[in-house]
Design an enzyme around this catalytic site. Structure first.
Site, mmCIF file in Angstrom:
data_model
loop_
_atom_site.group_PDB
_atom_site.id
_atom_site.type_symbol
_atom_site.label_atom_id
_atom_site.label_comp_id
_atom_site.label_asym_id
_atom_site.label_seq_id
_atom_site.Cartn_x
_atom_site.Cartn_y
_atom_site.Cartn_z
ATOM 1 N N SER A 151 0.852 -1.194 0.000
ATOM 2 C CA SER A 151 0.000 0.000 0.000
ATOM 3 C C SER A 151 0.882 1.235 0.000
ATOM 4 C CB SER A 151 -0.859 -0.002 1.269
ATOM 5 O OG SER A 151 -1.386 1.286 1.508
ATOM 6 N N TYR B 63 -1.720 -1.287 10.261
ATOM 7 C CA TYR B 63 -1.773 -1.699 8.849
ATOM 8 C C TYR B 63 -0.494 -1.291 8.121
ATOM 9 C CZ TYR B 63 -3.695 -1.498 3.999
ATOM 10 O OH TYR B 63 -3.934 -1.622 2.650
#
Ligand code: 4PL
Length: 244
Positions: free
Chosen positions: A137, A150
């Protein structure tokens, strides 16, 4: 067709970016195993493809992952491509992340990648060929708020990608990562992430919302034979948001 007769596993293939990847690999000629914790979602995606099966899989379970890889080799005879896409995508302010939440996220988003790579490497090494693509990401670069655990897990996967690439290159296996930015999916549209689209669009070089089909072609390239000299890399696919 970049992937004719190749056999691919896509984890988290039952929705969102994973479903778009499953459809793209199918369009490029691959046989696809759609692995998802949500069996119904996985079946729906697999039913729309040419030669695909759904397998209910929790990637944080060693037994589930063993069954996934064994089942793939049983059904299709080999395993050429592993796409690690399954992940929890949280929206949690730092003050609300306790240790249990941290551990749960790491077990799916980081341990899950360890388990699938560990199991998949066996048939790939035997064949002397493999393509592993790990979805990370652009939050690794952006330090996006409300996702500290995350971001830690995704940065872990990016580092793991480099280390594993080093160890598996001699076996004909490449290991790369793709880093999307904020993308329209069932998941992001059904969460507080949807509030971020306008702000993020203002940061991108290309001023529109990303959709899952913007991400899948880069995964298909890295999964293909012609990407054989690319390994240990992370390709950012975010409309120029972070410019990495
Ligand atoms: C920029 O990977 O990359 C929200 C949610 N915003 O999951 C992501 C950005 C999210 C992202 C992500």
């Amino acid at each position: 067709m970049k992937l004719k007769d190749r056999v691919a596993i896509v984890t988290g293939g039952g929705q969102g970016i994973g479903a778009a990847i499953a459809r793209k690999l199918d369009a490029e000629g691959a046989k696809v195993v759609v692995a998802d914790r949500n069996a119904t979602g996985a079946e729906k995606v697999a039913d729309g493809l040419q030669d695909a099966v759904a397998m209910e899989t929790d990637v944080s379970s060693e037994a589930d992952v063993a069954a996934l890889v064994d089942g793939t080799v049983e059904r299709f005879g080999k395993l050429d491509v592993l796409v690690n896409n399954a992940a929890i995508v949280p929206f949690k302010p730092w003050d609300e992340i306790d240790f249990a939440e941290w551990r749960r996220l790491l077990s799916v988003n980081l341990d899950g990648v360890f388990l699938t790579c560990k199991a998949s490497e066996v048939p790939m090494r035997e064949a002397g060929y493999g393509r592993i693509v790990n979805m990370v990401s652009n939050t690794i670069m952006a330090g996006t708020p409300n996702m500290a655990h995350y971001i830690a897990a995704k940065a872990g996967v990016m580092g793991f990608t480099r280390g594993l690439a080093t160890e598996l290159g001699k076996h004909g296996i490449t290991v790369n990562a793709v880093a999307p930015g904020l993308t329209e999916t069932e998941g992001t549209l059904d969460s507080p992430h949807k509030e971020a689209f306008d702000f993020v669009q203002g940061l991108q070089a290309i001023p529109r919302r990303a959709v899952a089909d913007d991400i899948a072609p880069t995964v298909a390239f890295l999964a293909s034979e012609e990407a054989g000299w690319v390994t240990g890399s992370t390709i950012v696919v975010d409309g120029g948001h972070t410019r990495h």
